[in-house]
Design a protein around this motif. Structure first.
Motif, short mmCIF file in Angstrom:
data_model
loop_
_atom_site.label_atom_id
_atom_site.label_comp_id
_atom_site.label_asym_id
_atom_site.label_seq_id
_atom_site.Cartn_x
_atom_site.Cartn_y
_atom_site.Cartn_z
N LEU A 137 3.66 9.56 -3.17
CA LEU A 137 3.19 8.40 -2.52
C LEU A 137 4.34 7.80 -1.68
O LEU A 137 5.55 7.62 -1.98
N VAL A 138 3.71 7.75 -0.34
CA VAL A 138 4.74 7.10 0.68
C VAL A 138 4.39 6.01 1.29
O VAL A 138 3.05 5.58 1.20
N GLN A 139 5.02 5.06 1.76
CA GLN A 139 4.69 3.94 2.54
C GLN A 139 4.62 4.19 4.02
O GLN A 139 5.60 4.72 4.48
N CYS A 155 0.72 10.57 -7.06
CA CYS A 155 -0.86 10.53 -6.74
C CYS A 155 -1.44 11.03 -8.01
O CYS A 155 -1.38 12.24 -8.57
N ARG A 203 0.99 -1.22 -0.17
CA ARG A 203 -0.29 0.03 0.05
C ARG A 203 0.82 1.26 0.19
O ARG A 203 1.95 1.24 0.63
N ARG A 204 0.49 2.06 -0.97
CA ARG A 204 0.97 3.40 -0.79
C ARG A 204 -0.03 4.60 -0.65
O ARG A 204 -1.11 4.51 -1.29
N GLY A 253 4.98 6.47 -7.98
CA GLY A 253 5.40 7.41 -7.04
C GLY A 253 4.53 8.72 -6.86
O GLY A 253 4.70 9.34 -6.21
N CYS A 256 -0.78 8.88 -0.45
CA CYS A 256 -0.51 10.15 -0.93
C CYS A 256 0.09 11.05 0.44
O CYS A 256 -0.87 11.07 1.22
N ASN A 296 -5.41 6.48 -1.69
CA ASN A 296 -4.53 5.18 -1.38
C ASN A 296 -4.29 4.52 -2.69
O ASN A 296 -5.19 4.52 -3.78
N HIS A 354 -1.91 0.91 -4.42
CA HIS A 354 -1.13 -0.25 -4.49
C HIS A 354 -0.15 -0.79 -5.36
O HIS A 354 -0.43 -0.53 -6.57
N VAL A 355 1.07 -0.96 -4.89
CA VAL A 355 2.12 -1.31 -6.12
C VAL A 355 1.76 -2.41 -7.12
O VAL A 355 2.29 -2.45 -7.99
N ASP A 364 2.69 0.03 7.60
CA ASP A 364 2.67 -0.82 6.36
C ASP A 364 4.03 -1.49 5.82
O ASP A 364 4.10 -2.24 4.95
#
Length: 216
Positions: free
Chosen positions: A156-158, A149, A126-127, A147, A129, A135, A137-138, A162
């Motif tokens: 986009l960050v982890q 939004c 899950r990534r 990467g 913004c 939300n 997902h890779v 997660d």
């Protein structure tokens, strides 16, 4: 039965939120979660319970866990005012399951069954913004540009919860505390296990069929 009483169970990452939203849209019931119930009842007077604080909000503001007895009372209040509901995030342990049996009658207990390795993939992929909170997902819900939004162009960050270590810890807690709740309901007439590893629309098809079977 136009307004069913539904309990949805599953590990973190199993898809409870997605399917609960589908149930609310299709059947017009309320989505009752412990987090929402606590937030809507932050100022509830619990002074008669002889705890450290007099409202749930004081526990939340202090970053402390709200006592089970308070959570039980809040969930009971939320369920009593709902015509029909899908209950998500409660009960988390056997004691709460026994309390729930005294609060309400369940028409259906749905369990979204997903293998642990799949859950880890879902949680760690899950990534979010950093700007707007959208939300992605890779693997399952990729942004148009890696990467970035789609909604606002933010990064986009982890999230910390997660990471692989955090995901494994969350699943350990689920298996220790909440898996016995699944076993508590398993074998009852209300219990239906759904293969949560299917595509979301296939999961929804099975969930919808299970609900229609008890609302006919």
């Amino acid at each position: 039965m136009s307004s069913p009483h539904i309990l949805i169970l599953g590990a973190p990452g199993a898809g409870k939120g997605t399917q609960s939203a589908n149930i609310v849209d299709e059947f017009g019931v309320e989505h009752v979660t412990t987090g929402d119930a606590l937030r809507s009842n932050k100022e509830m007077d619990i002074s008669d319970m002889d705890f450290e604080y007099d409202t749930p909000g004081e526990y939340m503001d202090a970053g402390d866990l709200v006592p089970d007895a308070v959570v039980n009372a809040i969930v009971e209040e939320a369920l009593s005012s709902a015509d029909g509901y899908v209950l998500d995030g409660y009960p988390r342990n056997l004691e709460q399951a026994e309390e729930l049996a005294d609060m309400t009658d369940l028409d259906l207990v749905l369990y979204l069954d997903v293998d642990r390795s799949e859950l880890v993939d879902r949680l760690t992929g899950r990534r979010v913004c950093d700007d707007c909170g959208a939300n992605f997902h890779v693997k399952y819900s990729q942004p148009e540009e890696e990467g970035i939004c789609d909604e606002c162009g933010g990064e986009l960050v982890q999230r910390e919860d997660d990471t692989a270590e955090a995901a494994e810890n969350r699943l350990d807690v689920f298996e220790e505390n909440t898996l016995p709740v699944v076993e508590y309901y398993e074998g009852t007439d209300e219990f239906v296990a759904v293969d949560g590893e299917q595509a979301p629309d296939e999961v929804w098809s099975d969930v919808k069929a299970a609900i229609e079977a008890v609302t006919e």
